[in-house]
Design an enzyme around this catalytic site. Structure first.
Site, PDB file in Angstrom:
ATOM      1  N   TYR A 190      -2.716  -8.850  16.511  1.00  0.00           N
ATOM      2  CA  TYR A 190      -2.561  -7.865  15.435  1.00  0.00           C
ATOM      3  C   TYR A 190      -3.545  -6.712  15.635  1.00  0.00           C
ATOM      4  O   TYR A 190      -3.160  -5.540  15.660  1.00  0.00           O
ATOM      5  CB  TYR A 190      -2.781  -8.548  14.076  1.00  0.00           C
ATOM      6  CG  TYR A 190      -2.910  -7.558  12.943  1.00  0.00           C
ATOM      7  CD1 TYR A 190      -1.891  -6.647  12.678  1.00  0.00           C
ATOM      8  CD2 TYR A 190      -4.063  -7.507  12.153  1.00  0.00           C
ATOM      9  CE1 TYR A 190      -2.020  -5.714  11.646  1.00  0.00           C
ATOM     10  CE2 TYR A 190      -4.194  -6.591  11.131  1.00  0.00           C
ATOM     11  CZ  TYR A 190      -3.168  -5.692  10.894  1.00  0.00           C
ATOM     12  OH  TYR A 190      -3.308  -4.762   9.886  1.00  0.00           O
ATOM     13  N   ARG A 240     -16.096 -10.771   2.354  1.00  0.00           N
ATOM     14  CA  ARG A 240     -15.194  -9.664   2.688  1.00  0.00           C
ATOM     15  C   ARG A 240     -15.480  -8.466   1.797  1.00  0.00           C
ATOM     16  O   ARG A 240     -16.056  -8.611   0.706  1.00  0.00           O
ATOM     17  CB  ARG A 240     -13.725 -10.079   2.461  1.00  0.00           C
ATOM     18  CG  ARG A 240     -13.223 -11.148   3.417  1.00  0.00           C
ATOM     19  CD  ARG A 240     -13.045 -10.594   4.821  1.00  0.00           C
ATOM     20  NE  ARG A 240     -12.574 -11.614   5.750  1.00  0.00           N
ATOM     21  CZ  ARG A 240     -13.360 -12.477   6.394  1.00  0.00           C
ATOM     22  NH1 ARG A 240     -14.674 -12.459   6.195  1.00  0.00           N
ATOM     23  NH2 ARG A 240     -12.860 -13.357   7.231  1.00  0.00           N
ATOM     24  N   ASP A 292     -11.013 -16.391  11.293  1.00  0.00           N
ATOM     25  CA  ASP A 292     -11.769 -15.752  10.205  1.00  0.00           C
ATOM     26  C   ASP A 292     -13.234 -15.560  10.593  1.00  0.00           C
ATOM     27  O   ASP A 292     -13.972 -16.540  10.724  1.00  0.00           O
ATOM     28  CB  ASP A 292     -11.749 -16.652   8.948  1.00  0.00           C
ATOM     29  CG  ASP A 292     -10.528 -16.441   8.084  1.00  0.00           C
ATOM     30  OD1 ASP A 292      -9.851 -15.414   8.229  1.00  0.00           O
ATOM     31  OD2 ASP A 292     -10.259 -17.315   7.232  1.00  0.00           O
ATOM     32  N   SER A 345       1.514  -7.567   9.724  1.00  0.00           N
ATOM     33  CA  SER A 345       0.057  -7.550   9.517  1.00  0.00           C
ATOM     34  C   SER A 345      -0.592  -8.920   9.289  1.00  0.00           C
ATOM     35  O   SER A 345      -1.661  -8.991   8.694  1.00  0.00           O
ATOM     36  CB  SER A 345      -0.268  -6.627   8.350  1.00  0.00           C
ATOM     37  OG  SER A 345       0.335  -7.119   7.177  1.00  0.00           O
ATOM     38  N   ILE A 376       0.844  -1.207   0.000  1.00  0.00           N
ATOM     39  CA  ILE A 376       0.000   0.000   0.000  1.00  0.00           C
ATOM     40  C   ILE A 376       0.878   1.257   0.000  1.00  0.00           C
ATOM     41  O   ILE A 376       0.608   2.224  -0.719  1.00  0.00           O
ATOM     42  CB  ILE A 376      -0.983  -0.027   1.191  1.00  0.00           C
ATOM     43  CG1 ILE A 376      -1.819  -1.304   1.128  1.00  0.00           C
ATOM     44  CG2 ILE A 376      -1.891   1.205   1.162  1.00  0.00           C
ATOM     45  CD1 ILE A 376      -2.704  -1.556   2.321  1.00  0.00           C
ATOM     46  N   ARG A 418      -9.933 -21.430   8.420  1.00  0.00           N
ATOM     47  CA  ARG A 418      -8.694 -20.836   8.933  1.00  0.00           C
ATOM     48  C   ARG A 418      -9.034 -20.187  10.275  1.00  0.00           C
ATOM     49  O   ARG A 418      -9.995 -19.419  10.344  1.00  0.00           O
ATOM     50  CB  ARG A 418      -8.214 -19.780   7.933  1.00  0.00           C
ATOM     51  CG  ARG A 418      -6.821 -19.293   8.139  1.00  0.00           C
ATOM     52  CD  ARG A 418      -6.359 -18.411   6.992  1.00  0.00           C
ATOM     53  NE  ARG A 418      -7.084 -17.144   6.911  1.00  0.00           N
ATOM     54  CZ  ARG A 418      -6.789 -16.164   6.069  1.00  0.00           C
ATOM     55  NH1 ARG A 418      -5.795 -16.304   5.216  1.00  0.00           N
ATOM     56  NH2 ARG A 418      -7.474 -15.044   6.053  1.00  0.00           N
TER      57      ARG A 418
HETATM   58  N1  UDP Z   1      -8.928 -17.286   1.749  1.00  0.00           N
HETATM   59  C1  UDP Z   1      -8.997 -18.526   1.148  1.00  0.00           C
HETATM   60  N2  UDP Z   1      -7.876 -18.997   0.521  1.00  0.00           N
HETATM   61  C2  UDP Z   1      -6.700 -18.319   0.474  1.00  0.00           C
HETATM   62  C3  UDP Z   1      -6.632 -17.045   1.097  1.00  0.00           C
HETATM   63  C4  UDP Z   1      -7.769 -16.568   1.736  1.00  0.00           C
HETATM   64  O1  UDP Z   1     -10.034 -19.189   1.163  1.00  0.00           O
HETATM   65  O2  UDP Z   1      -5.718 -18.809  -0.119  1.00  0.00           O
HETATM   66  C5  UDP Z   1     -10.135 -16.724   2.404  1.00  0.00           C
HETATM   67  C6  UDP Z   1      -9.937 -16.400   3.877  1.00  0.00           C
HETATM   68  O3  UDP Z   1     -10.214 -17.522   4.672  1.00  0.00           O
HETATM   69  C7  UDP Z   1     -10.958 -15.264   4.062  1.00  0.00           C
HETATM   70  C8  UDP Z   1     -10.959 -14.549   2.715  1.00  0.00           C
HETATM   71  O4  UDP Z   1     -10.421 -15.497   1.779  1.00  0.00           O
HETATM   72  O5  UDP Z   1     -12.233 -15.807   4.274  1.00  0.00           O
HETATM   73  C9  UDP Z   1     -10.101 -13.309   2.696  1.00  0.00           C
HETATM   74  O6  UDP Z   1      -8.832 -13.621   3.238  1.00  0.00           O
HETATM   75  P1  UDP Z   1      -7.557 -12.679   3.102  1.00  0.00           P
HETATM   76  O7  UDP Z   1      -6.397 -13.393   3.748  1.00  0.00           O
HETATM   77  O8  UDP Z   1      -7.397 -12.251   1.687  1.00  0.00           O
HETATM   78  O9  UDP Z   1      -7.948 -11.380   3.927  1.00  0.00           O
HETATM   79  P2  UDP Z   1      -8.416 -11.194   5.472  1.00  0.00           P
HETATM   80  O10 UDP Z   1      -9.908 -11.038   5.389  1.00  0.00           O
HETATM   81  O11 UDP Z   1      -7.986 -12.374   6.266  1.00  0.00           O
HETATM   82  O12 UDP Z   1      -7.741  -9.939   5.862  1.00  0.00           O
END
Ligand code: UDP
Length: 324
Positions: free
Chosen positions: A140, A220, A284, A76, A12, A281
């Site tokens: 974080y 998201r 989340d 982050s 960014i 994960r």
């Molecule tokens: N995600 C996924 N596969 C990946 C990376 C992310 O399914 O390889 C999912 C993650 O579990 C979340 C969404 O995509 O639901 C966005 O994740 P990201 O890490 O991009 O951003 P965050 O919301 O964690 O900041």
């Protein structure tokens, strides 16, 4: 006007450097290059250094008269913050404190801070506005919230002007293709999807399809990195007339599920993208969507990239021809 950009070699930060340079600002970049890239600094002057090095910081502030500081340098990754909280408190809280102290010593009184939706924790409402309780659920988010508190206290006691911008999901790349997102390891969804197309990453895994959402995958709010940077520029100008510590949520106000992002990416790249569904994960939340009405009203901010396929196209343009 001379702006110090801490973390200007990162994803960014490098987009911010480009925007300010194009607008005629003098820009100095301070970055330890731990996750940033020297190649991303195509404008301004790079000073390699660490926010934990007070001697280097003091020299930086003595040899430049900055009018404002933007602070993008931070660790982050949520998962890493759970495993290594000391690293996060050191970098994100002590690093920010060192920077703010230098600003105080050298009479620099305008600060734009990269905060995060992670300061809110689990959402209690469909969209998150500034009045939503801030109860972060990981180190974080807590380190970022700690700095927001410091900024409130510094405004009160020392007259420091600041704007904290709480990002939702930053995505995309500058349409020029000169700079873009490059993390190692990459954890974010859109780059992982595109890297899977290019065979440059591991196979695409979707973390859970049993969430309480329409298609079972997480929702998201994806905001284009250039729209984020435009908000920083507006924040910088706003502080000319506004004192105190302000904070705004920054998103498109529209949520997309992981499967919707994947489908949009397939139409952008014109290919089927294979994936597997794996376990959730940890950490989340099912849905995270911003209410950005306040920043729209007070800073007159308006996102340009509102469609998910436009955002993915700019990311694809970068990943397909990336130079670092
Ligand atoms: N995600 C996924 N596969 C990946 C990376 C992310 O399914 O390889 C999912 C993650 O579990 C979340 C969404 O995509 O639901 C966005 O994740 P990201 O890490 O991009 O951003 P965050 O919301 O964690 O900041």
């Amino acid at each position: 006007m001379h702006v110090l950009i801490c973390g200007g070699a990162g994803y960014i930060g490098s987009h911010m450097v480009k925007l300010l340079a194009e607008q005629g600002y003098t820009v100095t970049i301070f970055d330890n290059l731990s996750t940033g890239h020297r190649e991303a600094v195509k404008w301004g002057t790079l000073v390699q250094g660490d926010l934990l090095d007070i001697v280097a910081l003091d020299a930086l502030f003595k040899s430049n008269q900055f009018d404002a500081v933007m602070h993008f340098s931070a660790k982050s990754l949520v998962g890493e913050s759970v495993e290594k909280p000391a690293l996060y408190y050191l970098n994100n809280v002590i690093g920010s404190y060192n920077l703010l102290e230098q600003m105080r010593l050298h009479d620099v009184d305008k600060f734009v801070f990269s905060s995060t939706a992670a300061t809110f924790g689990n959402p209690q409402t469909a969209t998150i506005d500034e009045g939503h309780p801030q109860v972060p659920i990981n180190p974080y988010g807590r380190t970022k919230l700690a700095v927001e508190y410091i900024l409130g206290d510094y405004a009160q006691a020392y007259g420091l002007r600041s704007v904290s911008l709480r990002y939702f999901n930053a995505a995309g790349a500058d349409p020029s293709g000169m700079i873009g997102e490059s993390h190692d390891p990459e954890t974010h969804l859109i780059p992982n999807v595109l890297k899977a197309v290019l065979g440059a990453g591991s196979n695409l895994r979707i973390f859970g399809d049993d969430y309480d959402t329409a298609d079972g995958t997480c929702i998201r709010d994806y905001i284009h990195v250039n729209d984020l940077c435009e908000a920083h520029l507006l924040a910088l100008k706003y502080m000319d007339k506004q004192d105190g510590a302000q904070a705004y949520n920054l998103g498109n106000g529209k949520g997309f599920s992981v499967l919707e992002v994947l489908n949009a990416a397939m139409s952008v790249v014109g290919k089927k993208i294979p994936y597997e569904i794996v376990e959730r994960r940890p950490g989340d939340p099912a849905t995270l969507v911003a209410n950005s009405q306040l920043v729209t009203e007070q800073l007159n901010w308006k996102p340009v990239f509102t469609q998910i396929d436009e955002i993915i196209s700019t990311a694809w343009n970068w990943h397909n021809n990336s130079t670092f």
